[in-house]
Design an enzyme around this catalytic site. Structure first.
Site, PDB file in Angstrom:
ATOM      1  CG  HIS A   1      -0.475   0.357   2.492  1.00  0.00           C
ATOM      2  ND1 HIS A   1      -0.103  -0.588   3.421  1.00  0.00           N
ATOM      3  CD2 HIS A   1      -0.254   1.556   3.077  1.00  0.00           C
ATOM      4  CE1 HIS A   1       0.310   0.018   4.517  1.00  0.00           C
ATOM      5  NE2 HIS A   1       0.241   1.322   4.332  1.00  0.00           N
TER       6      HIS A   1
ATOM      7  CG  ASP B   1       0.089  -3.866   3.000  1.00  0.00           C
ATOM      8  OD1 ASP B   1       0.267  -3.316   1.886  1.00  0.00           O
ATOM      9  OD2 ASP B   1      -0.009  -3.222   4.059  1.00  0.00           O
TER      10      ASP B   1
ATOM     11  CB  SER C   1       2.893   2.250   6.070  1.00  0.00           C
ATOM     12  OG  SER C   1       1.679   2.312   6.762  1.00  0.00           O
TER      13      SER C   1
END
Length: 168
Positions: free
Chosen positions: A33, A63, A141
């Site tokens: 992502h 992911d 992230s």
């Protein structure tokens, strides 16, 4: 008159972990992502060096993504640990660029192992997650979750929070 189509650039922000070097090619693990469908990727190291990079592969089910760039210069390579050896209560350190603040470390403990998300969630469901109470915010992230020995034990992936972060 009808409006003419306009092109918009949407810059993103995330983190990554340098995990391997093969000749002049350096490989980074991050989140799928984070890279999304990016046309351009720029990697900036904490010492200010910047490189143009490309997506090697991306798997939305887990992911995870791999990005690479080319350099002859020496770059730090993370040491990988074994997440199978984790226990609830072990210390954990989340590394990343939360809210754009480079090279930030937050400390916590492993709160749970094998955490699953709700079946209708947008979060990758193909994997078991390591839960930590180390503060994670947008920009973390793709960054490393490390143990007290500095070994990478996971990749920061998502935030379980009503506000969208651990802001404070």
């Amino acid at each position: 008159q009808p409006q003419a189509e306009q092109e918009f650039r949407r810059p993103g922000l995330g983190s990554g972990v340098i995990v391997r070097r093969d000749g002049n090619t350096v490989f980074i693990v991050t989140n799928a992502h984070v890279v999304g469908k990016a046309d351009e990727i720029s990697v900036r190291l904490n010492d200010g060096r910047q490189y143009e990079a490309r997506i090697v592969g991306s798997d939305p089910r887990t992911d995870l993504a791999v990005v690479s760039f080319e350099t002859e210069e020496v770059v730090p390579i993370a040491e990988l640990g074994d997440s199978e050896k984790l226990h609830v209560g072990d210390w954990s350190i989340a590394v990343g660029n939360p809210l754009g603040f480079e090279s930030t470390f937050t400390v916590g403990v492993i709160s749970a192992l094998g955490r699953r998300v709700e079946p209708d969630s947008r979060i990758a469901q193909f994997t078991d997650y390591i839960q930590t109470d180390a503060a994670i915010n947008p920009g973390n992230s793709g960054g490393a979750l490390v143990n007290i020995h500095g070994e990478v034990i996971g990749i920061n992936s998502w935030i379980a929070s009503e506000s969208g972060g651990s802001v404070g």
